[in-house]
Design an enzyme around this catalytic site. Structure first.
Site, mmCIF file in Angstrom:
data_model
loop_
_atom_site.group_PDB
_atom_site.id
_atom_site.type_symbol
_atom_site.label_atom_id
_atom_site.label_comp_id
_atom_site.label_asym_id
_atom_site.label_seq_id
_atom_site.Cartn_x
_atom_site.Cartn_y
_atom_site.Cartn_z
ATOM 1 N N SER A 55 22.415 -61.145 -5.714
ATOM 2 C CA SER A 55 21.347 -62.108 -5.534
ATOM 3 C C SER A 55 20.015 -61.668 -6.127
ATOM 4 O O SER A 55 19.082 -62.460 -6.234
ATOM 5 C CB SER A 55 21.153 -62.359 -4.030
ATOM 6 O OG SER A 55 20.738 -61.163 -3.362
ATOM 7 N N LYS B 265 11.266 -58.652 -5.067
ATOM 8 C CA LYS B 265 12.170 -59.751 -4.726
ATOM 9 C C LYS B 265 11.560 -60.597 -3.618
ATOM 10 O O LYS B 265 10.958 -60.055 -2.680
ATOM 11 C CB LYS B 265 13.524 -59.176 -4.299
ATOM 12 C CG LYS B 265 14.622 -60.221 -4.045
ATOM 13 C CD LYS B 265 15.944 -59.529 -3.736
ATOM 14 C CE LYS B 265 17.063 -60.525 -3.472
ATOM 15 N NZ LYS B 265 18.361 -59.842 -3.181
ATOM 16 N N SER C 175 24.187 -56.763 -4.429
ATOM 17 C CA SER C 175 23.148 -57.594 -5.037
ATOM 18 C C SER C 175 22.102 -56.845 -5.832
ATOM 19 O O SER C 175 21.234 -57.457 -6.445
ATOM 20 C CB SER C 175 22.463 -58.435 -3.961
ATOM 21 O OG SER C 175 23.353 -59.372 -3.420
#
Length: 485
Positions: A152, A77, A176
């Protein structure tokens, strides 16, 4: 060609049925084929990946023992620092930032000879539940391109579901990791707060953020957790404890387990299809010898309210450093104040600015006691209620999300979208571990269930998740966009 899990591929590599270079090239070719539709990646590091793959192949050829992650392509990420690579947090504010050092999790992965194919899309500064808030454009769900992958960590989840990476790292501040895992039909593990170092993770809300794996199955989640967990003196919240092997928890047995079902997790707003899927999973556990216990955690219903006071408050403080002087994008202005205003106004997206404003408001002199201090008190009450529930239960079962993945632009009201986090934010507020696993489908889209453990109760949730997964292979499917040609 091979079983596309970490543990399946590790066996193939060790037996020399496939080389790491061959595997990496195949994943890259598949990624290049589907990435135009998925948009899971923000930057790619194919050359470095192939170099690392060749090094792993040399070790195998010489008879050297390799780690279970060695030579198996993953991705990270884009809010975790990898030295010499972009780290944008999907924001214009950091569009040109190159990380000068490695996050602790990257150092640990490098010691395992990990391979990263690049950095993954996300909601800007991890603020969002759909990956629609990325400055670089949204990620699409590999099951249905008209649906969001969650957020997210939407890029991290979509990359695994679409076979653009075998495993990924995400971060979980209010769900998330778990909600995107649910939306894309994979496994997402949020560890106990402090089990995995946050050093090198761009901060959103420091008392809530936690790094964790997104994988094809529970075994892979345990393998990645083994690699990244452990004490780090550079993180003041890191837990000092002996190293564990979480694969030892992968036992197909729940006899004697007490599984609590908090009634507040199954109230208004949770889809009937989700309730039925979890009800079926609980019936399975009961048949396997577990005891299902009805419990109540009253302040779960206040979780979203508390979260959206504490998280923005911490975010407003953490993001104050991005002022166009010390850090971040700089706009021209007629004086320094004008430069500050223009830099932050154009460098941050709408959702980030909204949360900064909320955070500043609840921390202001006139409202600190009424909002922020009260939220901290309710957070403490919530933690005590969970602790009381764990006196009666080994783990808790709950939805990972209210239903299946929603369509793009489904929420015009930000507050309505915030309510989508109702199932996940209480776990972050108490710092507990939780794992989301696939438990069914609705109209061809995945449904997820989360299993929540007490502090440092990763073994319990991994065992329960593994047990269910072993008898329900029909829920561990490949997304349509993940099928190799």
């Amino acid at each position: 060609m091979v079983e596309y899990t970490i543990h399946g591929l590790h066996e193939k590599l060790v037996n020399k049925d496939i080389s790491s270079v061959e595997l990496t090239k195949k994943i890259i070719a598949h990624r290049n084929l589907v990435e135009g539709e998925i948009h899971a990646f923000l930057s790619m590091s194919d050359e470095t990946a192939l170099e690392r793959a060749a090094e792993v192949d040399k070790k195998i050829a010489s008879g050297e023992r390799i780690s279970e992650l060695a030579g198996i392509p993953g991705a990270i990420k884009d809010n975790m620092c990898i030295k010499g690579q972009p780290c944008t947090a999907a924001s214009k504010m950091l569009e040109n930032f190159i990380a000068p050092y490695n996050a602790t999790v990257i150092e640990k992965l490098e010691s395992c000879d990990y391979i990263s194919l690049g950095k993954l899309n996300m909601d800007e500064f991890a603020m969002g539940s759909s990956t629609e808030c990325s400055y670089f454009g949204p990620t699409h769900n590999p099951w249905n391109l008209e649906s969001v992958p969650g957020g997210s960590s939407g890029g991290s989840a979509a990359a695994v579901a679409a076979n653009e990476a075998i495993w990924t790292l995400g971060s979980d501040t209010g769900g998330s990791i778990r909600q995107p895992a649910s939306f894309t039909g994979i496994v997402g593990l949020k560890p106990t707060y402090g089990l995995v170092s946050r050093y090198g993770l761009l901060a959103f809300a420091s008392s809530l953020d936690q790094i964790g794996p997104l994988t094809k199955d529970v075994t892979d989640a345990a393998i990645v957790l083994n690699a990244i967990a452990g004490y780090d003196h550079r993180d003041s919240t890191s837990i000092r404890m002996e190293k564990k092997d979480y694969k030892k928890a992968l036992i197909k047995d729940v006899k004697g387990f007490r599984i609590g079902v908090p009634r507040e997790f199954f109230g208004e707003g949770i889809g009937e299809e989700t309730k039925e899927a979890i009800k079926s999973a609980l019936a399975y556990y009961e048949k396997e010898g577990a005891e299902i216990v009805d419990v109540s955690i009253p302040h779960i219903t206040s979780g979203v309210d508390v979260y959206y006071i504490i998280a923005p408050a911490e975010a407003s403080s953490n993001l104050a450093r991005y002022d166009g002087v010390g850090f971040g994008y700089r706009a021209s202005g007629k004086d320094i104040v004008d430069m500050y205003i223009k830099s932050r106004s154009t460098g941050f997206g709408e959702e980030v600015k909204r949360r900064i404003m909320i955070g500043n408001y609840v921390l202001s002199a006139g409202y600190y006691d009424a909002y922020y201090l009260t939220a901290l008190k309710v957070r403490t009450l919530l933690k005590r209620e969970f602790e009381k529930a764990f006196e009666r239960c080994d783990i808790l079962a709950a939805p990972s999300a209210s239903g299946t993945a929603f369509k793009f632009d489904a929420f015009s009201d930000p507050l309505a979208l915030y309510m989508e986090d109702i199932c996940t934010v209480p776990v972050n507020l108490i710092g507990a571990p939780s794992i989301s696993i696939p438990v069914g489908f609705k109209d061809g889209m995945p449904l997820g269930m989360q299993l929540i453990g007490p502090t440092l109760g990763e073994e319990k949730i991994l065992q329960a998740a593994y047990t269910f997964e072993q008898d329900h292979p029909e829920f561990t499917k490949t997304a349509p966009k993940g099928e190799f040609e």
